[in-house]
Scaffold this motif. Structure first.
Motif, mmCIF file in Angstrom:
data_model
loop_
_atom_site.group_PDB
_atom_site.id
_atom_site.type_symbol
_atom_site.label_atom_id
_atom_site.label_comp_id
_atom_site.label_asym_id
_atom_site.label_seq_id
_atom_site.Cartn_x
_atom_site.Cartn_y
_atom_site.Cartn_z
ATOM 1 N N THR A 166 0.822 -1.214 0.000
ATOM 2 C CA THR A 166 0.000 0.000 0.000
ATOM 3 C C THR A 166 0.855 1.262 0.000
ATOM 4 O OG1 THR A 166 -1.737 -1.186 1.196
ATOM 5 C CG2 THR A 166 -1.815 1.220 1.255
ATOM 6 N N VAL A 193 2.041 2.377 -3.620
ATOM 7 C CA VAL A 193 1.134 2.596 -4.750
ATOM 8 C C VAL A 193 1.354 3.972 -5.367
ATOM 9 C CG1 VAL A 193 -1.295 2.943 -5.383
ATOM 10 C CG2 VAL A 193 -0.639 0.959 -4.004
ATOM 11 N N VAL A 251 -6.099 1.758 -8.264
ATOM 12 C CA VAL A 251 -7.260 1.113 -7.655
ATOM 13 C C VAL A 251 -7.032 1.121 -6.144
ATOM 14 C CG1 VAL A 251 -8.681 -0.950 -7.535
ATOM 15 C CG2 VAL A 251 -7.582 -0.320 -9.690
ATOM 16 N N ALA A 252 -7.673 2.055 -5.466
ATOM 17 C CA ALA A 252 -7.487 2.220 -4.019
ATOM 18 C C ALA A 252 -8.736 2.887 -3.462
ATOM 19 C CB ALA A 252 -6.238 3.065 -3.739
ATOM 20 N N ARG A 284 -12.954 1.265 -5.348
ATOM 21 C CA ARG A 284 -12.100 0.246 -5.974
ATOM 22 C C ARG A 284 -12.873 -0.511 -7.040
ATOM 23 N NH1 ARG A 284 -11.161 -1.214 -0.697
ATOM 24 N NH2 ARG A 284 -11.799 -3.369 -1.130
ATOM 25 N N ALA A 317 -11.717 -0.708 -10.846
ATOM 26 C CA ALA A 317 -11.403 -2.010 -11.446
ATOM 27 C C ALA A 317 -12.224 -2.255 -12.706
ATOM 28 C CB ALA A 317 -11.641 -3.128 -10.432
ATOM 29 N N THR A 357 -2.335 -1.377 -8.025
ATOM 30 C CA THR A 357 -3.114 -1.630 -6.814
ATOM 31 C C THR A 357 -2.199 -2.253 -5.766
ATOM 32 O OG1 THR A 357 -5.213 -2.509 -5.985
ATOM 33 C CG2 THR A 357 -3.912 -3.978 -7.376
ATOM 34 N N SER A 373 -5.547 -4.386 -1.138
ATOM 35 C CA SER A 373 -6.763 -4.200 -1.945
ATOM 36 C C SER A 373 -7.071 -5.436 -2.772
ATOM 37 C CB SER A 373 -6.597 -2.994 -2.871
ATOM 38 O OG SER A 373 -6.502 -1.790 -2.142
ATOM 39 N N ASP A 431 -10.321 -7.676 -3.702
ATOM 40 C CA ASP A 431 -10.900 -7.364 -5.009
ATOM 41 C C ASP A 431 -10.671 -8.431 -6.069
ATOM 42 O OD1 ASP A 431 -11.501 -4.982 -3.789
ATOM 43 O OD2 ASP A 431 -9.863 -3.859 -4.722
#
Length: 435
Positions: free
Chosen positions: A23, A26, A45-46, A52, A56, A67, A71, A75
């Motif tokens: 994280t 990113v 994508v966060a 998210r 996506a 990402t 996540s 996801d």
């Protein structure tokens, strides 16, 4: 980034690339992309679950998606219908444990090519390499049960031939960038271990916990492994020993009135380095220790920056920029949160307040300062409480480094496994845990 900018192979045109990283990295990846490859226009994508999901859904029409492991493990179903040109797992040691949600999520992705980027492909045992290859080339090293029988168990017994067979299987797919080969102009680095003896009250507290731990281990010495509840109790006592070495109030509370020898050593070292014009990175595993150091230095008129796992990603980048720009002289960083993904060449001195079990993590932390862009001699100091568990950790670091060398470099080594008897040997191997 250069790969993703290049023309895609036949049949892969128009497919997005995906970077999966911690994280904290990113936005660093996005910033580097804007700097070196702005035409990739990365999609991050966060955020919330809804944010998210919306991001996506746009992934198939983009050139690059970024990402995090956290996540992605939530996801993964969102990407079930998406095929990627390439999936790049950055800091791939995050998927070294084969059964974690992060590992399973990354391995579920559909991609024409897969890459794993890591400075530590093997930290503790050969199974970590199996997990990386299970992502890169599923099935290449066989089922894990077979791999364990062929390689991991023999390696644990010191079978060098098994390690050599594994190295020959994996070497063609490992591209290793060794700093001494690619950074010939990098300035020198000097390493030093500074020892301190426990203060009298500190030593009494340490000996009491050590005696309880030794008694427990002696009862369990003939067990092949520890039950989960026993293992937790022993790990808690090991943690307390390490905290006492660092600063007794970390586990004994504010009522502790004795000395703290390492804190005194560290503040003296910092004062000396600052007087010589150095700028300092200080790493510890204990965020509570960093808080103590920040308060101590503040009382002495030394301003610091502090980075831990609680620091938001945006603030991380701001702190790095301000430090490298010359603001403040000391940067306090938790080893786990700041050991990767940071460029801190504004510092030319690194202090490791406490040793971790694996030297690779410490080396990566040191490399925040000793890297491309550094033009000064870098001084690295490791602070060790003499005749304690910390000295034993140094021995374990060497053994784990031997394992990594055996699999990545072709050297000799054996896996380190901590059975009750091996833990007991930390205290009864002819070297006292305190004296």
């Amino acid at each position: 980034l250069a790969l993703l900018l290049s023309p895609a192979p036949e049949g892969r045109q128009g497919l997005p690339g995906l970077i999966v990283c911690p994280t904290s990295l990113v936005r660093s990846w996005a910033a580097e992309c804007r700097r070196f490859a702005p035409e990739l226009d990365p999609l991050i994508v966060a955020g919330s679950t809804a944010a998210r999901a919306a991001a996506a859904a746009r992934a198939p029409g983009r050139r690059l998606v970024i990402t995090s492991y956290d996540s992605l493990k939530r996801d993964a179903p969102l990407y079930a219908g998406t095929e990627f040109r390439a999936v790049i797992a950055d800091e791939a040691q995050f998927i070294k444990n084969r059964s974690t949600q992060a590992a399973l999520a990354v391995k579920s992705l559909r991609a024409g090519a897969r890459f794993a980027l890591t400075g530590t492909p093997v930290e503790n045992r050969p199974s970590e390499l199996w997990s990386l290859f299970d992502f890169l080339m599923p099935g290449y090293l066989g089922r894990y049960a077979d791999f364990r029988a062929r390689f991991e168990i023999p390696a644990g017994r010191g079978d060098r031939e098994a390690l050599d067979r594994l190295r020959r299987l994996t070497a063609p797919f490992l591209l290793r960038r060794v700093k001494r080969d690619v950074l010939r102009e990098l300035p020198e680095k000097t390493d030093a271990v500074l020892y301190t003896r426990l203060a009298p009250a500190q030593k009494r507290a340490y000996d009491a916990v050590a005696a309880a731990l030794v008694a427990e281990l002696r009862q369990r010495a003939d067990e092949a492994s520890l039950l989960p509840e026993t293992n937790m109790a022993i790990l808690t006592m090991l943690l307390r020993l390490r905290q006492i070495c660092c600063h007794p109030p970390l586990c004994l509370g504010a009522d502790y009135a004795g000395g703290s020898s390492k804190l005194a050593l560290c503040t003296e070292l910092i004062s000396s380095l600052l007087a010589q014009g150095h700028r300092i990175l200080l790493f510890s595993q204990f965020t509570s220790m960093l808080d103590v150091l920040a308060a101590q230095l503040d009382a002495e008129g030394v301003e610091t920056f502090l980075l831990t796992g609680r620091t938001p990603p945006e603030e991380r980048l701001e702190l790095v920029s301000r430090f490298n720009g010359g603001q403040r002289q000391v940067f306090l960083i938790s080893l786990k949160a700041g050991g990767t993904g940071l460029n801190l060449t504004g510092a030319d001195a690194v202090i490791h307040y406490d040793p971790w079990w694996n030297t690779a993590a410490q080396n990566q932390a040191t490399d925040r300062a000793h890297r491309i862009g550094q033009d000064r001699h870098v001084f690295v100091y490791r602070l060790i409480a003499e005749n304690t568990i910390e000295q034993k950790i140094l021995d374990l670091q060497e053994k784990k480094a031997e394992l990594a060398a055996a699999l990545v470099d072709g050297g000799d080594g054996a896996a380190v496994r901590m059975t009750p008897r091996e833990l007991l040997a930390l205290f009864e191997d002819g070297s006292p845990v305190s004296s």
